[in-house]
Design a protein around this motif. Structure first.
Motif, PDB file in Angstrom:
ATOM      1  N   PRO A  80     -36.785 -12.698 -34.539  1.00  9.66           N
ATOM      2  CA  PRO A  80     -36.510 -13.730 -35.541  1.00  9.66           C
ATOM      3  C   PRO A  80     -35.199 -14.468 -35.306  1.00  9.66           C
ATOM      4  N   GLU A  81     -34.311 -13.909 -34.480  1.00 12.27           N
ATOM      5  CA  GLU A  81     -33.042 -14.560 -34.171  1.00 12.27           C
ATOM      6  C   GLU A  81     -32.762 -14.447 -32.679  1.00 12.27           C
ATOM      7  N   PRO A  82     -32.032 -15.407 -32.098  1.00  6.22           N
ATOM      8  CA  PRO A  82     -31.709 -15.327 -30.664  1.00  6.22           C
ATOM      9  C   PRO A  82     -30.721 -14.212 -30.375  1.00  6.22           C
ATOM     10  N   PHE A  83     -30.603 -13.848 -29.093  1.00  9.51           N
ATOM     11  CA  PHE A  83     -29.681 -12.787 -28.694  1.00  9.51           C
ATOM     12  C   PHE A  83     -28.231 -13.158 -28.985  1.00  9.51           C
ATOM     13  N   ASP A  84     -27.859 -14.406 -28.739  1.00  5.57           N
ATOM     14  CA  ASP A  84     -26.502 -14.877 -29.005  1.00  5.57           C
ATOM     15  C   ASP A  84     -25.461 -13.990 -28.317  1.00  5.57           C
ATOM     16  N   GLY A  85     -25.693 -13.711 -27.046  1.00  3.79           N
ATOM     17  CA  GLY A  85     -24.753 -12.909 -26.273  1.00  3.79           C
ATOM     18  C   GLY A  85     -25.097 -11.443 -26.189  1.00  3.79           C
ATOM     19  N   GLY A  86     -26.039 -10.974 -26.977  1.00  5.41           N
ATOM     20  CA  GLY A  86     -26.467  -9.583 -26.911  1.00  5.41           C
ATOM     21  C   GLY A  86     -27.536  -9.399 -25.844  1.00  5.41           C
ATOM     22  N   TYR A  87     -28.109  -8.208 -25.781  1.00  7.60           N
ATOM     23  CA  TYR A  87     -29.162  -7.969 -24.795  1.00  7.60           C
ATOM     24  C   TYR A  87     -29.970  -6.725 -25.161  1.00  7.60           C
ATOM     25  N   PHE A  88     -31.175  -6.675 -24.608  1.00  7.98           N
ATOM     26  CA  PHE A  88     -31.987  -5.468 -24.658  1.00  7.98           C
ATOM     27  C   PHE A  88     -31.657  -4.620 -23.429  1.00  7.98           C
ATOM     28  N   ALA A  89     -31.635  -3.320 -23.587  1.00 13.24           N
ATOM     29  CA  ALA A  89     -31.478  -2.396 -22.464  1.00 13.24           C
ATOM     30  C   ALA A  89     -32.700  -1.485 -22.429  1.00 13.24           C
ATOM     31  N   ILE A  90     -33.363  -1.457 -21.285  1.00 14.27           N
ATOM     32  CA  ILE A  90     -34.554  -0.630 -21.108  1.00 14.27           C
ATOM     33  C   ILE A  90     -34.186   0.538 -20.201  1.00 14.27           C
ATOM     34  N   PHE A  91     -34.401   1.750 -20.702  1.00 14.29           N
ATOM     35  CA  PHE A  91     -34.039   2.961 -19.968  1.00 14.29           C
ATOM     36  C   PHE A  91     -35.284   3.739 -19.573  1.00 14.29           C
ATOM     37  N   LEU A  92     -35.319   4.193 -18.328  1.00 17.89           N
ATOM     38  CA  LEU A  92     -36.321   5.148 -17.864  1.00 17.89           C
ATOM     39  C   LEU A  92     -35.543   6.368 -17.381  1.00 17.89           C
ATOM     40  N   ILE A  93     -35.694   7.487 -18.078  1.00 17.47           N
ATOM     41  CA  ILE A  93     -34.827   8.646 -17.885  1.00 17.47           C
ATOM     42  C   ILE A  93     -35.646   9.892 -17.581  1.00 17.47           C
ATOM     43  N   ASP A  94     -35.157  10.653 -16.611  1.00 14.61           N
ATOM     44  CA  ASP A  94     -35.736  11.975 -16.308  1.00 14.61           C
ATOM     45  C   ASP A  94     -35.202  12.954 -17.348  1.00 14.61           C
ATOM     46  N   LYS A  95     -36.054  13.399 -18.249  1.00 11.68           N
ATOM     47  CA  LYS A  95     -35.618  14.278 -19.334  1.00 11.68           C
ATOM     48  C   LYS A  95     -35.184  15.655 -18.829  1.00 11.68           C
ATOM     49  N   ARG A  96     -35.583  16.020 -17.638  1.00 13.53           N
ATOM     50  CA  ARG A  96     -35.191  17.326 -17.104  1.00 13.53           C
ATOM     51  C   ARG A  96     -33.694  17.380 -16.815  1.00 13.53           C
ATOM     52  N   GLY A 117     -28.527  -2.071 -13.559  1.00 17.15           N
ATOM     53  CA  GLY A 117     -27.166  -1.571 -13.432  1.00 17.15           C
ATOM     54  C   GLY A 117     -26.805  -0.703 -14.618  1.00 17.15           C
ATOM     55  N   SER A 118     -25.531  -0.702 -14.977  1.00 11.22           N
ATOM     56  CA  SER A 118     -25.064   0.075 -16.115  1.00 11.22           C
ATOM     57  C   SER A 118     -23.814  -0.586 -16.665  1.00 11.22           C
ATOM     58  N   ALA A 119     -23.430  -0.208 -17.878  1.00  9.83           N
ATOM     59  CA  ALA A 119     -22.233  -0.736 -18.520  1.00  9.83           C
ATOM     60  C   ALA A 119     -21.594   0.362 -19.350  1.00  9.83           C
ATOM     61  N   GLY A 120     -20.269   0.371 -19.369  1.00 14.46           N
ATOM     62  CA  GLY A 120     -19.565   1.412 -20.089  1.00 14.46           C
ATOM     63  C   GLY A 120     -19.896   1.459 -21.566  1.00 14.46           C
ATOM     64  N   VAL A 121     -20.179   0.297 -22.168  1.00 14.71           N
ATOM     65  CA  VAL A 121     -20.468   0.280 -23.606  1.00 14.71           C
ATOM     66  C   VAL A 121     -21.737   1.057 -23.926  1.00 14.71           C
ATOM     67  N   GLU A 122     -22.586   1.279 -22.916  1.00 21.49           N
ATOM     68  CA  GLU A 122     -23.831   1.994 -23.171  1.00 21.49           C
ATOM     69  C   GLU A 122     -23.618   3.494 -23.398  1.00 21.49           C
ATOM     70  N   ASN A 123     -22.398   3.981 -23.146  1.00 22.91           N
ATOM     71  CA  ASN A 123     -22.068   5.349 -23.534  1.00 22.91           C
ATOM     72  C   ASN A 123     -22.168   5.518 -25.047  1.00 22.91           C
ATOM     73  N   ARG A 124     -21.969   4.418 -25.775  1.00 26.40           N
ATOM     74  CA  ARG A 124     -22.066   4.483 -27.233  1.00 26.40           C
ATOM     75  C   ARG A 124     -23.490   4.810 -27.678  1.00 26.40           C
ATOM     76  N   ILE A 125     -24.469   4.417 -26.872  1.00 31.91           N
ATOM     77  CA  ILE A 125     -25.862   4.740 -27.196  1.00 31.91           C
ATOM     78  C   ILE A 125     -26.057   6.248 -27.164  1.00 31.91           C
ATOM     79  N   TRP A 145     -19.503  10.159 -14.112  1.00 35.59           N
ATOM     80  CA  TRP A 145     -20.260   9.413 -13.105  1.00 35.59           C
ATOM     81  C   TRP A 145     -21.366   8.620 -13.773  1.00 35.59           C
ATOM     82  N   SER A 146     -21.577   7.420 -13.257  1.00 31.06           N
ATOM     83  CA  SER A 146     -22.699   6.606 -13.715  1.00 31.06           C
ATOM     84  C   SER A 146     -23.804   6.706 -12.686  1.00 31.06           C
ATOM     85  N   HIS A 147     -24.917   7.336 -13.057  1.00 27.20           N
ATOM     86  CA  HIS A 147     -26.022   7.551 -12.132  1.00 27.20           C
ATOM     87  C   HIS A 147     -27.246   6.772 -12.589  1.00 27.20           C
TER      88      HIS A 147
END
Length: 211
Positions: A80-96, A117-125, A145-147
């Protein structure tokens, strides 16, 4: 209490209320995931199937012996609203291991809006959502480490998004297994998630899609 002190107290209270109100507004999601009607899927594919799905304009991963290819699809309705500088992040993670998959080939109506890639702010997630711990960095002793990678989507019109992730087979895992998702892996070992971040790195929300 003198009028001067009363005035000062009132001013301080009003300032605190204003700051609190701004923080609430700044971190308040403009909309929730229910507004997007997100659909998704994960499946294993062969190299031939990967090439057919991605099309001629997207180089498909070339797997080595023992590697696995995972086809993922994520689609959403226009927000319903534009990103306006934000973004979606899609993660595929090995749960093991709580490690992100690192190698993607992506097809989308807006390919220029997709980056890996990755971004430091995503540690907040990871701090906010324990089930999405793998979105953040990995601590090894005193070092972080960012893997692996996530897919960042900077344009809401990038839907539907299709990716093929390559998961390598490592004969002698050792350190490599600690830094990347490795084959053999089952679909039940994979977590697919979508997060929405604001222009200042605000974590608006995260939604589990698969796994």
């Amino acid at each position: 209490m003198t009028w001067r002190r009363i005035t000062l107290v009132v001013a301080v209270v009003l300032a605190l209320v204003a700051v609190g109100g701004w923080r609430w507004w700044h971190n308040h999601p403009p909309y929730g995931p229910e507004a997007l009607a997100v659909t998704s899927s994960l499946t294993f594919v062969s190299p031939q199937e990967a090439r057919a799905v991605l099309g001629d304009n997207v180089p498909a991963p070339v797997p080595n012996e023992g590697d696995q290819l995972v086809l993922g699809r994520v689609s959403w309705e226009a927000p319903p609203e534009p990103f306006d500088g934000g973004y979606f992040a899609i993660f595929l993670i090995d749960k093991r291991t709580n490690i992100k998959v690192g190698n993607f080939a992506v097809s989308s109506p807006r390919p220029e809006a997709i980056s890996a890639g990755s971004a430091g702010v995503e540690n907040r997630i990871a701090e906010r959502y324990p089930w999405l711990k793998g979105a953040g960095d990995i601590k090894d002793g005193d070092t972080w480490w960012s893997h692996g990678s996530r897919l960042a989507v900077s344009d809401a019109e990038a839907s539907p998004l299709t990716f093929v992730a390559q998961i390598p087979y490592v004969k002698r895992p050792g350190l490599a297994a600690a830094r990347t998702a490795t084959a053999p892996i089952a679909l039940s070992d994979l977590l697919l998630a979508l997060a929405y971040l604001g222009p200042d790195g605000q974590v608006y929300w995260a939604q589990r899609l698969q796994g």
